[in-house]
Write an enzyme that holds these catalytic residues in place. Structure first.
Site, PDB file in Angstrom:
ATOM      1  N   ARG A 200       0.458  -0.487  11.206  1.00 20.03           N
ATOM      2  CA  ARG A 200       0.761  -1.811  10.652  1.00 20.03           C
ATOM      3  C   ARG A 200       1.965  -1.635   9.738  1.00 20.03           C
ATOM      4  O   ARG A 200       1.921  -0.863   8.772  1.00 20.03           O
ATOM      5  CB  ARG A 200      -0.417  -2.375   9.880  1.00 20.03           C
ATOM      6  CG  ARG A 200      -0.145  -3.788   9.366  1.00 20.03           C
ATOM      7  CD  ARG A 200      -1.462  -4.421   8.932  1.00 20.03           C
ATOM      8  NE  ARG A 200      -1.319  -5.778   8.502  1.00 20.03           N
ATOM      9  CZ  ARG A 200      -1.482  -6.853   9.274  1.00 20.03           C
ATOM     10  NH1 ARG A 200      -1.792  -6.710  10.547  1.00 20.03           N
ATOM     11  NH2 ARG A 200      -1.360  -8.057   8.789  1.00 20.03           N
TER      12      ARG A 200
ATOM     13  N   GLY B  98      -6.712 -12.190  12.731  1.00 26.35           N
ATOM     14  CA  GLY B  98      -7.775 -11.716  11.841  1.00 26.35           C
ATOM     15  C   GLY B  98      -8.388 -12.794  10.973  1.00 26.35           C
ATOM     16  O   GLY B  98      -9.611 -12.934  10.904  1.00 26.35           O
ATOM     17  N   ARG B  99      -7.573 -13.570  10.300  1.00 21.12           N
ATOM     18  CA  ARG B  99      -8.117 -14.596   9.403  1.00 21.12           C
ATOM     19  C   ARG B  99      -8.820 -15.703  10.182  1.00 21.12           C
ATOM     20  O   ARG B  99      -9.832 -16.231   9.739  1.00 21.12           O
ATOM     21  CB  ARG B  99      -7.015 -15.171   8.523  1.00 21.12           C
ATOM     22  CG  ARG B  99      -6.579 -14.180   7.465  1.00 21.12           C
ATOM     23  CD  ARG B  99      -5.762 -14.842   6.366  1.00 21.12           C
ATOM     24  NE  ARG B  99      -5.328 -13.834   5.443  1.00 21.12           N
ATOM     25  CZ  ARG B  99      -4.181 -13.160   5.547  1.00 21.12           C
ATOM     26  NH1 ARG B  99      -3.351 -13.412   6.525  1.00 21.12           N
ATOM     27  NH2 ARG B  99      -3.868 -12.244   4.660  1.00 21.12           N
TER      28      ARG B  99
ATOM     29  N   TYR C 160       0.847  -1.194   0.000  1.00 19.76           N
ATOM     30  CA  TYR C 160       0.000   0.000   0.000  1.00 19.76           C
ATOM     31  C   TYR C 160       0.883   1.245   0.000  1.00 19.76           C
ATOM     32  O   TYR C 160       2.107   1.161   0.171  1.00 19.76           O
ATOM     33  CB  TYR C 160      -0.956  -0.013   1.195  1.00 19.76           C
ATOM     34  CG  TYR C 160      -2.052  -1.038   1.049  1.00 19.76           C
ATOM     35  CD1 TYR C 160      -3.139  -0.822   0.213  1.00 19.76           C
ATOM     36  CD2 TYR C 160      -1.985  -2.246   1.735  1.00 19.76           C
ATOM     37  CE1 TYR C 160      -4.145  -1.766   0.060  1.00 19.76           C
ATOM     38  CE2 TYR C 160      -2.985  -3.204   1.599  1.00 19.76           C
ATOM     39  CZ  TYR C 160      -4.062  -2.960   0.756  1.00 19.76           C
ATOM     40  OH  TYR C 160      -5.050  -3.896   0.618  1.00 19.76           O
TER      41      TYR C 160
END
Length: 175
Positions: free
Chosen positions: A64, A157-158, A16
């Site tokens: 992050r 998270g996953r 990103y």
């Protein structure tokens, strides 16, 4: 004391925009935003300051970080240790460590918590909490990483996305 409901997390991983500024693989700029590690962190620090100006100093501000490109000429753990110290000084309250341009995996590692070498190295240079991510689906693996002081917090998270009862089951499993 409970955990706050709201937080802001600045994303600088997985290719990103901010990660593109941080990584020498993509940042070929020759101005004040390119070249040296401190120049490549300049936009991050400006964004952190801008967010803090809006939310204040008591609001949790996470970042992050894609802490290693796993590619020659890319971000190294030493770069990320420098970045982590700068982010802490700027007011980041928690660092959420992940991989970088190669996606969400650490090459050559399939164990749960495969970014633990990165979190361990970053924990050595900061006093703020560090989150370990990287394929953690088993509550025992998460607990083992915490007990080994590889991280202060675990990102699952996953696992939670795949099973909305994961946290409840983890608590029951670890009792």
């Amino acid at each position: 004391m409970g955990f706050p409901v709201s937080k802001v997390e600045i994303h600088s991983a997985h290719g990103y925009l901010l990660n593109q500024f941080f990584s020498p693989l993509s940042n070929k700029r020759t101005d004040e935003y390119g070249g040296t590690i401190h120049n490549r962190l300049r936009l991050h620090l400006q964004i952190i300051a801008a967010v803090k100006a809006v939310v204040g100093n008591d609001f949790p501000l996470l970042l992050r970080l894609g802490a290693c490109d796993y590619k020659e000429g890319g971000i190294t753990i030493e770069d990320s240790q420098i970045a982590a110290k700068e982010f802490e000084k700027a007011g980041i309250t928690i660092l959420d460590i992940s991989g970088s341009f190669l996606g969400y995996k650490s090459p050559g590692s399939s164990e749960q918590g495969y970014f633990s070498p990165l979190t361990e190295a970053i924990k050595k240079v900061v006093s703020i909490p560090v989150i370990l991510t990287g394929g953690i689906t088993d509550p025992q693996a998460a607990e083992k990483s915490l007990l080994a002081e590889k991280a202060d917090l675990i990102g699952v998270g996953r696992a939670v996305q795949q099973d909305s009862q994961w946290a409840k089951q983890a608590i029951e499993t670890l009792r």
